[in-house]
Scaffold this motif. Structure first.
Motif, PDB file in Angstrom:
ATOM      1  N   GLY A  79       2.086   2.252  -3.323  1.00 45.44           N
ATOM      2  CA  GLY A  79       0.872   2.364  -4.225  1.00 45.44           C
ATOM      3  C   GLY A  79       0.519   1.082  -5.109  1.00 45.44           C
ATOM      4  O   GLY A  79      -0.219   1.236  -6.251  1.00 45.44           O
ATOM      5  N   GLU A 130       6.768  -0.162 -11.462  1.00 43.22           N
ATOM      6  CA  GLU A 130       5.949  -0.996 -10.565  1.00 43.22           C
ATOM      7  C   GLU A 130       6.856  -2.131 -10.050  1.00 43.22           C
ATOM      8  O   GLU A 130       6.639  -2.421  -8.836  1.00 43.22           O
ATOM      9  CB  GLU A 130       4.583  -1.310 -11.400  1.00 43.22           C
ATOM     10  N   LYS A 151       0.893  -1.233  -0.066  1.00 43.47           N
ATOM     11  CA  LYS A 151       0.083  -0.053   0.007  1.00 43.47           C
ATOM     12  C   LYS A 151       0.892   1.273  -0.063  1.00 43.47           C
ATOM     13  O   LYS A 151       0.677   2.069  -0.785  1.00 43.47           O
ATOM     14  CB  LYS A 151      -0.919  -0.082   1.145  1.00 43.47           C
ATOM     15  N   ASP A 202       9.477   8.944  -8.722  1.00 46.97           N
ATOM     16  CA  ASP A 202       8.446   8.149  -7.638  1.00 46.97           C
ATOM     17  C   ASP A 202       9.369   7.562  -6.633  1.00 46.97           C
ATOM     18  O   ASP A 202       9.142   7.429  -5.634  1.00 46.97           O
ATOM     19  CB  ASP A 202       7.474   7.391  -8.573  1.00 46.97           C
TER      20      ASP A 202
END
Lengths: 231, 298
Positions: free
Chosen positions: A136, A152, A133, A185
């Motif tokens: 993300g 990712e 979480k 990110d």
């Protein structure tokens, strides 16, 4: 460095470390470095400068030919091989190529370090969910790594590295395979981990990243420390 | 502890599901290797059975000059039966010897008409335990018999004994050499097949090591998997060898061994079948262990 480094508040100490793979192939020469607890530093330099070798020495994959290395006050230079796994449980490691197991779901990949430590199943589920979480990816628990983008996958690898709340986070070119936006990110995740008290060592040769996120920079060239400055 | 066992069992189950082809190859390799071993054991067991039947012929006979008194015979019999080599001692009187001889002559028995029933000597027939039916055992008994006064002759056919000993020794040597070779070859093949499964998962092994897995923790699921594959391979080997034995081998072996006096053809005993399963287990475990040495390095 923002604080005066004494033995007690140092997380990593290297003294006159030499490392050579063969007689005339020296990877590190007389390398001395002190990293305080909670520090964030970049290891930078051209390819072959010795950045990856330094990280390998820190997570016990290699032993130095000469010199001493202390991690959180523990001398790991002459550490018996059976103790190395216990050192690694205090570290989080992130690689350029993510090193995720393709045949396992994201949940299983992130659960791995906790299972290795023999944590209870409900604790594993809870922590893995929180870690995913945090990066993300809570909606992709049961996806396999190859079903995800590079960014990712790297976020999942960071979740795996942080799920055990490590003292030190070692990252070897973590943004090397990613485009700029995704790299930013990722850097935010490292910053967040550092803000929560984790010492971060990030090996990179991405000058733009260092300019955008200014922190202490340790430069290496041909296995020697050539510069150590803070912004 | 229970939690770790549960974790390892879950991992073994998952590994088997994820690489069914390689796992089947490992099980098949173990099964074929153990089937060859089982066939070899069946052949050896049956040849040994023939040798055992032949060894029943091995006995020592001591002939008396004069018929001894009953108390003397009992004393000698007790003395001989006290030896660890001796299974049984039978006294054969002159009359009994005559009766046996006549029976052996069969239709020609009338040749003995007019001959007194006491023309054959009385004797002691010494039957040896199976383990002592060899040259050493026989010679020990003969030495003891020679101490008995009044014995005319001791019969024990030393040449035949030597040949029998040589045959049994050859059989044992062939068993050890061929069996050892088969085991070694099986271990080599099984270990290489398991290496393939490890090679497919080298990434996983490396990552387990990087996140702090101890060598035992990393190896345990693979060892359990190897052991399981070994046992399943052993079960398949037993099923396969039983089927081939029932369909082909029993008749074929009987055809070959019948001429040597075999009564029937034996299958593997329960112990030997258990041994094949244990062999499978050990093959799987050792094969995994040998391969893991190369892959698991901290």
């Amino acid at each position: 460095m923002s604080l005066i480094a004494t033995g007690r508040n140092l997380m990593i100490q290297l003294y006159n470390v030499c490392m050579s793979y063969q007689k005339d192939a020296t990877a590190l020469t007389d390398f001395t470095l002190k990293v305080p607890k909670g520090d964030f530093l970049y290891l930078t330099g051209p390819s072959g400068a010795g950045k990856s070798t330094l990280l390998k020495l820190l997570y016990g994959a290699e032993k130095p030919t000469r010199g001493q290395i202390l991690m959180n006050g523990m001398n790991i230079t002459r550490m018996r091989s059976w103790r190395v796994p216990f050192l690694r449980r205090k570290l989080g490691i992130v690689f350029q190529d993510f090193k995720l197991i393709h045949s396992r779901t994201l949940f299983e990949n992130v659960a791995f370090p906790l299972e290795v430590q023999g944590r209870k199943r409900f604790e594993v589920s809870n922590k893995v969910y929180q870690a995913l979480k945090h990066v993300g990816l809570q909606g992709k628990l049961h996806r396999f790594p190859l079903q995800l983008s590079g960014g990712e996958q790297q976020r999942a690898a960071i979740a795996r590295a942080l799920v055990t709340d490590p003292l030190i986070l070692l990252a070897d070119e973590p943004t090397g395979n990613l485009d700029d936006d995704v790299a930013c990110d990722i850097m935010e995740l490292f910053k967040g981990a550092n803000a929560r008290g984790t010492t971060v060592l990030l090996a990179t040769h991405d000058r733009e990243m260092i300019r955008r996120y200014p922190r202490r920079v340790v430069s290496l060239d041909k296995g020697r420390l050539v510069d150590d400055h803070s912004p | 502890m229970l939690q770790s066992i549960g974790y390892f069992v879950r991992r073994v189950g998952r590994n088997l599901r994820q690489t069914p082809v390689i796992c089947s190859a490992a099980i098949g390799t173990v099964a074929v290797a153990l089937m060859i071993m089982a066939f070899f054991i069946i052949v050896v067991v049956n040849v040994q059975q023939v040798a055992r039947q032949w060894s029943r012929e091995i006995q020592v006979v001591a002939y008396f000059d004069k018929v001894p008194g009953e108390d003397k015979v009992d004393r000698w019999r007790d003395n001989l039966e006290g030896m660890k080599e001796v299974e049984r001692v039978d006294f054969v009187s002159r009359e009994e010897a005559f009766r046996r001889f006549k029976k052996r002559l069969g239709d020609d028995g009338d040749l003995l008409d007019g001959v007194g029933s006491d023309f054959l000597p009385a004797s002691l027939e010494v039957v040896l335990h199976e383990a002592s039916r060899n040259k050493t055992g026989v010679e020990t008994v003969v030495r003891r018999l020679q101490q008995i006064p009044g014995l005319e002759d001791v019969s024990y056919e030393p040449d035949w004994l030597e040949r029998f000993d040589a045959f049994v020794n050859l059989l044992k040597l062939a068993g050890f050499v061929f069996g050892g070779f088969l085991l070694f070859a099986a271990l080599f093949i099984v270990s290489n097949t398991i290496k393939l499964t490890l090679y497919a998962r080298r990434e996983e092994i490396e990552i387990m090591s990087l996140v702090g897995g101890t060598p035992l923790f990393i190896k345990m699921p693979f060892l359990l998997e190897g052991a399981l594959q070994g046992i399943v391979g052993g079960v398949f080997a037993l099923i396969g060898v039983w089927a081939i034995f029932a369909l082909v081998l029993q008749e074929g072996l009987y055809g070959v061994l019948m001429v040597t006096g075999a009564d029937s053809i034996l299958f593997l005993s329960a112990w030997q079948q258990g041994g094949i399963l244990v062999c499978g287990l050990l093959l799987g475990l050792t094969g995994s262990l040998l391969s893991l040495r190369k892959f698991v390095r901290i």
